[in-house]
Design an enzyme around this catalytic site. Structure first.
Site, PDB file in Angstrom:
ATOM      1  N   PHE A  11       0.820  -1.275   0.026  1.00 23.71           N
ATOM      2  CA  PHE A  11      -0.072  -0.015  -0.009  1.00 23.71           C
ATOM      3  C   PHE A  11       0.878   1.373   0.155  1.00 23.71           C
ATOM      4  CE2 PHE A  11      -3.523   2.770   1.646  1.00 23.71           C
ATOM      5  CZ  PHE A  11      -4.220   2.369   0.542  1.00 23.71           C
ATOM      6  N   ALA A  13       2.718   4.206  -2.985  1.00 22.73           N
ATOM      7  CA  ALA A  13       2.114   5.050  -4.027  1.00 22.73           C
ATOM      8  C   ALA A  13       1.297   4.681  -4.801  1.00 22.73           C
ATOM      9  CB  ALA A  13       3.585   5.601  -4.649  1.00 22.73           C
ATOM     10  N   THR A 100       3.377  -4.809  -4.253  1.00 21.53           N
ATOM     11  CA  THR A 100       4.772  -4.988  -3.432  1.00 21.53           C
ATOM     12  C   THR A 100       5.834  -4.573  -4.480  1.00 21.53           C
ATOM     13  OG1 THR A 100       4.861  -7.095  -4.092  1.00 21.53           O
ATOM     14  CG2 THR A 100       3.783  -6.799  -2.008  1.00 21.53           C
ATOM     15  N   LYS A 129       6.759  -6.392 -10.934  1.00 17.79           N
ATOM     16  CA  LYS A 129       7.232  -6.645 -12.268  1.00 17.79           C
ATOM     17  C   LYS A 129       8.005  -8.216 -12.323  1.00 17.79           C
ATOM     18  CE  LYS A 129       8.645  -2.087 -13.611  1.00 17.79           C
ATOM     19  NZ  LYS A 129       8.218  -1.580 -12.479  1.00 17.79           N
ATOM     20  N   GLU A 153      -0.946  -4.844 -16.679  1.00 19.06           N
ATOM     21  CA  GLU A 153      -0.813  -3.700 -17.819  1.00 19.06           C
ATOM     22  C   GLU A 153       0.284  -2.706 -16.883  1.00 19.06           C
ATOM     23  OE1 GLU A 153      -0.287  -1.398 -20.456  1.00 19.06           O
ATOM     24  OE2 GLU A 153      -2.230  -2.570 -20.936  1.00 19.06           O
ATOM     25  N   GLY A 158       3.657   2.345 -16.576  1.00 20.16           N
ATOM     26  CA  GLY A 158       2.543   2.837 -15.716  1.00 20.16           C
ATOM     27  C   GLY A 158       1.165   2.720 -16.234  1.00 20.16           C
ATOM     28  N   GLU A 213      15.978   7.663  -6.989  1.00 18.77           N
ATOM     29  CA  GLU A 213      16.311   7.247  -5.660  1.00 18.77           C
ATOM     30  C   GLU A 213      17.811   7.766  -5.496  1.00 18.77           C
ATOM     31  OE1 GLU A 213      14.103   5.429  -3.988  1.00 18.77           O
ATOM     32  OE2 GLU A 213      12.816   4.826  -5.837  1.00 18.77           O
ATOM     33  N   ASP A 224      17.096  -0.762 -14.736  1.00 20.13           N
ATOM     34  CA  ASP A 224      15.580  -0.746 -14.662  1.00 20.13           C
ATOM     35  C   ASP A 224      14.849  -0.855 -16.094  1.00 20.13           C
ATOM     36  OD1 ASP A 224      12.976   0.463 -13.255  1.00 20.13           O
ATOM     37  OD2 ASP A 224      13.310   1.633 -15.119  1.00 20.13           O
ATOM     38  N   LYS A 228      12.322  -4.029 -17.630  1.00 18.79           N
ATOM     39  CA  LYS A 228      11.306  -3.632 -18.475  1.00 18.79           C
ATOM     40  C   LYS A 228      11.162  -4.201 -19.883  1.00 18.79           C
ATOM     41  CE  LYS A 228      10.360   0.615 -15.933  1.00 18.79           C
ATOM     42  NZ  LYS A 228      10.352   2.072 -15.807  1.00 18.79           N
TER      43      LYS A 228
END
Length: 349
Positions: A11, A13, A100, A129, A153, A158, A213, A224, A228
């Site tokens: 829980f 963003a 998560t 992911k 999705e 996003g 970050e 990253d 993806k």
């Protein structure tokens, strides 16, 4: 009217962005789509809340933004003692939202939670992911065999429907290549560097704005984007690659001279994730590339993302949109829920 009963693992963003959308759009969704959903459970590392009559979304958001979910007010049927496994399997829930944090180095827990949900007869929507990047064929088969919905999705770009475009709108076409700007942090930094900022200044700005970050390694070294890309390869090419099978280079070596040389040539640096399918073999890379300004990907500025699918039938099809953020990614969860709802209505009809 059927009510979808949701359990959220995580829980942060995204979970809060989704909860906010569910609260604010409840009346509109009911009128326009005959759709209704209720959060019955939320589980985080620090708190567990389950109420079969439904949790109050406003109270959830207030607690999360204040002292934490432990401050959520009590109610007659509220339980605070369920672990994640018990919550997933609870008979008063029908859909798991897995929100998560992604850990590609240790995907086991997230994959196990998706499997547990399917075994319990629950639909699954994930923005984590790891299950898609590392176990998509197995999990997709489990969902299909059980007649359950598997939504994902939000794992790339996003709320921008990069996955749905490829799998649904482009159904029937043959995609031979994927090219994309799929990391907003590096895209923002390159945009700022083109405007005159140094690498260090661009990174500091990105961190100050929350785009990067404290440890930016995953972004600036290309990992990253590579993660993806692995997901898109699994979804569209049906092959599972490891991170070490991606030719991965970041933007750390790009300085003012490189930026100036590209600009003088009418070009622009972008961190491009690409994968090409040739004779059943995938060649994949993430690396900074100088693109001509005529390339659709060259015009993607700031934290925006974009992906081009190269098809045999229509050439390149490019989609641009927000690539991250709590509300945009929360919208991807809502989009998947509505897809589940349409599927259920079609089955009922």
């Amino acid at each position: 009217m059927y009510t979808y009963r949701l359990v959220l693992l995580g829980f942060g963003a995204v979970g809060q962005g989704f909860a906010r959308l569910l609260r604010d759009k409840a009346d509109d969704l009911r009128v326009r789509y005959q759709f209704r959903a209720q959060i019955v459970g939320v589980y985080t590392r620090r708190a567990s809340l389950f109420d079969p009559t439904g949790l109050d979304t406003s109270a959830l958001l207030h607690a999360a933004q204040g002292g934490g979910l432990s401050a959520y007010p009590g109610s007659p049927k509220l339980r605070r003692d369920l672990d994640a496994a018990a919550m997933i399997a609870h008979p008063e829930a029908d859909t798991l939202i897995l929100a998560t944090p992604t850990d590609l180095a240790d995907p086991g827990p997230a994959v196990a939670q998706v499997k547990r949900a399917f075994q319990a007869g629950k639909n699954v929507i994930t923005v984590n992911k790891a299950p898609i990047a590392t176990a998509y064929p197995e999990l997709s088969a489990l969902a299909k065999d059980a007649g359950l919905f598997f939504g994902y999705e939000g794992v790339v770009m996003g709320g921008t429907p990069a996955v749905r475009l490829a799998q649904e709108a482009l159904a029937g076409s043959r995609i031979s290549e994927i090219r994309g700007v799929i990391n907003g942090t590096t895209n923002y930094m390159l945009s700022r560097m083109e405007a005159g900022a140094s690498y260090a200044e661009a990174l500091a700005e990105a961190q100050a704005k929350g785009y990067a970050e404290t440890d930016p390694t995953a972004d600036v070294e290309g990992y990253d984007a590579a993660g993806k890309l692995i997901i898109l390869i699994a979804l569209l090419f049906g092959q599972t690659l490891r991170l070490d099978q991606i030719d991965c280079h970041g933007i750390t070596e790009i300085g003012p001279q490189a930026i100036a040389e590209a600009s003088a040539a009418g070009e622009r640096w972008k961190l491009i994730a690409s994968a090409r399918l040739t004779d059943g073999k995938v060649e994949a890379s993430v690396k900074p590339i100088r693109l001509p300004l005529s390339d659709p990907l060259a015009g993607v500025e700031g934290i925006m993302n974009a992906v081009t699918y190269v098809t045999e039938e229509m050439g390149g099809v490019t989609l641009t949109g927000a690539g991250a953020g709590g509300v945009p990614t929360g919208f991807a969860v809502l989009s998947d829920l509505l897809a589940l709802h349409r599927k259920r209505l079609a089955g009922a009809g």
